[in-house]
Write an enzyme that holds these catalytic residues in place. Sequence first.
Site, PDB file in Angstrom:
ATOM      1  CG  HIS A 134      -1.909  -1.017   1.380  1.00  0.00           C
ATOM      2  ND1 HIS A 134      -1.994  -1.847   2.474  1.00  0.00           N
ATOM      3  CD2 HIS A 134      -2.920  -1.397   0.548  1.00  0.00           C
ATOM      4  CE1 HIS A 134      -3.015  -2.674   2.325  1.00  0.00           C
ATOM      5  NE2 HIS A 134      -3.587  -2.435   1.167  1.00  0.00           N
ATOM      6  CE  LYS A 177     -14.109  -7.277   3.916  1.00  0.00           C
ATOM      7  NZ  LYS A 177     -13.533  -6.632   2.749  1.00  0.00           N
ATOM      8  NE  ARG A 187      -3.114  -6.890  -4.718  1.00  0.00           N
ATOM      9  CZ  ARG A 187      -3.841  -7.109  -3.640  1.00  0.00           C
ATOM     10  NH1 ARG A 187      -3.262  -7.528  -2.533  1.00  0.00           N
ATOM     11  NH2 ARG A 187      -5.138  -6.935  -3.660  1.00  0.00           N
ATOM     12  CB  SER A 221      -4.378  -6.582   4.496  1.00  0.00           C
ATOM     13  OG  SER A 221      -3.963  -5.324   4.037  1.00  0.00           O
TER      14      SER A 221
END
Length: 163
Positions: A17, A41, A90, A127
């Site tokens: 990040h 969430k 990614r 993460s």
Amino acid sequence: MRRAVCPGSFDPVTYGHIDIVGRAAKQYDEVVVAVLNNISKRGLFSVEEKLDMLSEGTGDFGNVSVAEFDGLLVDFCRDNGIDTIVRSLRSVSDFDYELQIAQMNYRLSGVETVFMTANPQYSFLSSSLVREIAQHSGDVSSLVTPYVQKRLREKYAERSAGQ
Ligand code: ADP
């Protein structure tokens, strides 16, 4: 004045990040890192904890601030004078997901999404993997800042003490 937003969950912020935010900070006058506050969430860290770790991790960039948002990202952009969303890719699977959201955001508001390719050094990094490794006391020192490492240790220690 060109303002961009780097939105995400940041649970917790990683070097991947920080790499994207730093690169965005070179392209725009101001960058806001916006943490999604999603009540349905719950993450490992609270929004306040995520903001704290993000502030620490991006503090060296002079033109980056952190904020939280709920609801639609395009509304956050409109309210904050932001005309560009920066996301990173990614993998091809990231692209499939991101393309649809970017097209919808443009349709809703005219806000452009700019994609940056992940630094290959971090393209395997997420993460969720960091949480998984830290939960089992693995070494995350090359993946997150020392401050985030400390917060992860504390969080999992709290959790195991509470069980
Ligand atoms: P989200 O749940 O919205 O994808 P994340 O916190 O996982 O939130 O990611 C926020 C942004 O950071 C996304 O654009 C994502 O592609 C990017 N990102 C996440 N991990 C990396 C990484 N290792 N390298 C580069 N960019 C990353």
